[in-house]
Design a protein around this motif. Structure first.
Motif, PDB file in Angstrom:
ATOM      1  N   TRP A   1      87.223 -79.212  37.115  1.00 25.09           N
ATOM      2  CA  TRP A   1      86.517 -80.468  36.893  1.00 25.09           C
ATOM      3  C   TRP A   1      85.459 -80.300  35.811  1.00 25.09           C
TER       4      TRP A   1
ATOM      5  N   SER B   1      88.389 -79.854  46.043  1.00 22.18           N
ATOM      6  CA  SER B   1      89.071 -79.803  44.755  1.00 22.18           C
ATOM      7  C   SER B   1      88.453 -78.699  43.895  1.00 22.18           C
TER       8      SER B   1
ATOM      9  N   MET C   1      80.738 -86.763  48.135  1.00 26.03           N
ATOM     10  CA  MET C   1      80.561 -85.461  48.759  1.00 26.03           C
ATOM     11  C   MET C   1      79.818 -85.627  50.068  1.00 26.03           C
ATOM     12  N   THR C   2      80.186 -84.767  50.990  1.00 26.00           N
ATOM     13  CA  THR C   2      79.548 -84.865  52.294  1.00 26.00           C
ATOM     14  C   THR C   2      79.115 -83.494  52.775  1.00 26.00           C
TER      15      THR C   2
ATOM     16  N   GLU D   1      78.914 -87.526  42.992  1.00 28.10           N
ATOM     17  CA  GLU D   1      79.551 -88.248  44.093  1.00 28.10           C
ATOM     18  C   GLU D   1      81.043 -88.465  43.838  1.00 28.10           C
ATOM     19  N   ARG D   2      81.471 -88.325  42.597  1.00 29.30           N
ATOM     20  CA  ARG D   2      82.892 -88.460  42.269  1.00 29.30           C
ATOM     21  C   ARG D   2      83.678 -87.177  42.538  1.00 29.30           C
TER      22      ARG D   2
ATOM     23  N   GLU E   1      85.361 -84.453  44.551  1.00 30.22           N
ATOM     24  CA  GLU E   1      85.938 -84.463  45.897  1.00 30.22           C
ATOM     25  C   GLU E   1      85.880 -83.064  46.497  1.00 30.22           C
ATOM     26  N   ASP E   2      85.361 -82.973  47.724  1.00 32.07           N
ATOM     27  CA  ASP E   2      85.324 -81.692  48.434  1.00 32.07           C
ATOM     28  C   ASP E   2      86.713 -81.093  48.478  1.00 32.07           C
TER      29      ASP E   2
ATOM     30  N   SER F   1      77.701 -80.872  49.480  1.00 28.86           N
ATOM     31  CA  SER F   1      76.692 -81.498  48.645  1.00 28.86           C
ATOM     32  C   SER F   1      75.443 -80.634  48.553  1.00 28.86           C
TER      33      SER F   1
END
Length: 182
Positions: A61, A56, A1-2, A50-51, A53-54, A6
C-alpha cells in the motif's frame, strides 16, 4: 482500521521507512528528493489511514502511494531539468579506481537507461522482494506483463554489462543489493 492495528499503525509506518527510502532513492536518484517523497507518502498514508484495511499488505500500500506520488510529480515536472544535487556534474568527474566501484557505476548507468516500466518492475521484484503478483497489482498490469518486464530488464542489463544470459551469477548480480545500491 480497528483495535490494535490502529494503535500499531505509527510503528508499522516507521518500520517501513528504510524500505520506502530505498525505493524512493531508486526512483529519484537523489537522497534528498527520496526523503521528500517518503515524507509525502507518510503524510498521505496518515491522512488516509482509515482506508487501510487490517490484514492487507501495508508495504505494498505504501509503495503504491510512493510510486503514484513520484509519477504525479514527474508528470508535473516533465520539461524541467534540475541538477541541484550535482548528479549531472558528477558524471564529468573522474571515477575511482576500485573495480567494484566501477562495476556499481556501470550498473547504475545501465539501470538508469532502462525504460521506466522495466526499472520499476526490477526494483519491486528484485530489490524490494515483492512477488510478481504483488508487483503487478501495484503497477496495475497482468502478472505475465510483470514477469516479462523483469526478464527484459535483466536481459538488457546483461547485454549492456557484457554478461552471458542464463548465467547463474547474473541473477545474483541483479538481485536486491545491486539494485538498491544504484
Amino acid at each position: 482500521m480497528t483495535g490494535s492495528a490502529s494503535e500499531d499503525f505509527p510503528a508499522m509506518l516507521a518500520a517501513l521507512v528504510p524500505n520506502l527510502r530505498a525505493f524512493g532513492r531508486s526512483l529519484t536518484g537523489s537522497s534528498e528528493h527520496a526523503d521528500d517523497l517518503v515524507q509525502e507518502t507518510l503524510v498521505k498514508a496518515w491522512q488516509n489511514r482509515e482506508r487501510f484495511e487490517d490484514g492487507s499488505n501495508l508495504k505494498a500500500w505504501l509503495f503504491t502511494i510512493l510510486r503514484n506520488t513520484f509519477l504525479s510529480e514527474r508528470r508535473k515536472r516533465k520539461w524541467e531539468r534540475q541538477d541541484v544535487d550535482g548528479d549531472g556534474a558528477a558524471m564529468l568527474v573522474s571515477r575511482g579506481e576500485q573495480l567494484g566501484h566501477m562495476d556499481l557505476l556501470d550498473f547504475g548507468s545501465a539501470f538508469s537507461d532502462l525504460p521506466e516500466e522495466q526499472k520499476e518492475a526490477l526494483l519491486l521484484v528484485g530489490a524490494e522482494g515483492f512477488s510478481y503478483e504483488e508487483a503487478a497489482l501495484m503497477c496495475g498490469c497482468a502478472v505475465g506483463t510483470m514477469k516479462s518486464r523483469v526478464s527484459r530488464a535483466r536481459t538488457r542489463l546483461a547485454d549492456v554489462l557484457g554478461y552471458e544470459t542464463g548465467n547463474y551469477e547474473l541473477a545474483e548480480t541483479f538481485s536486491g543489493e545491486a539494485v538498491r545500491a544504484s
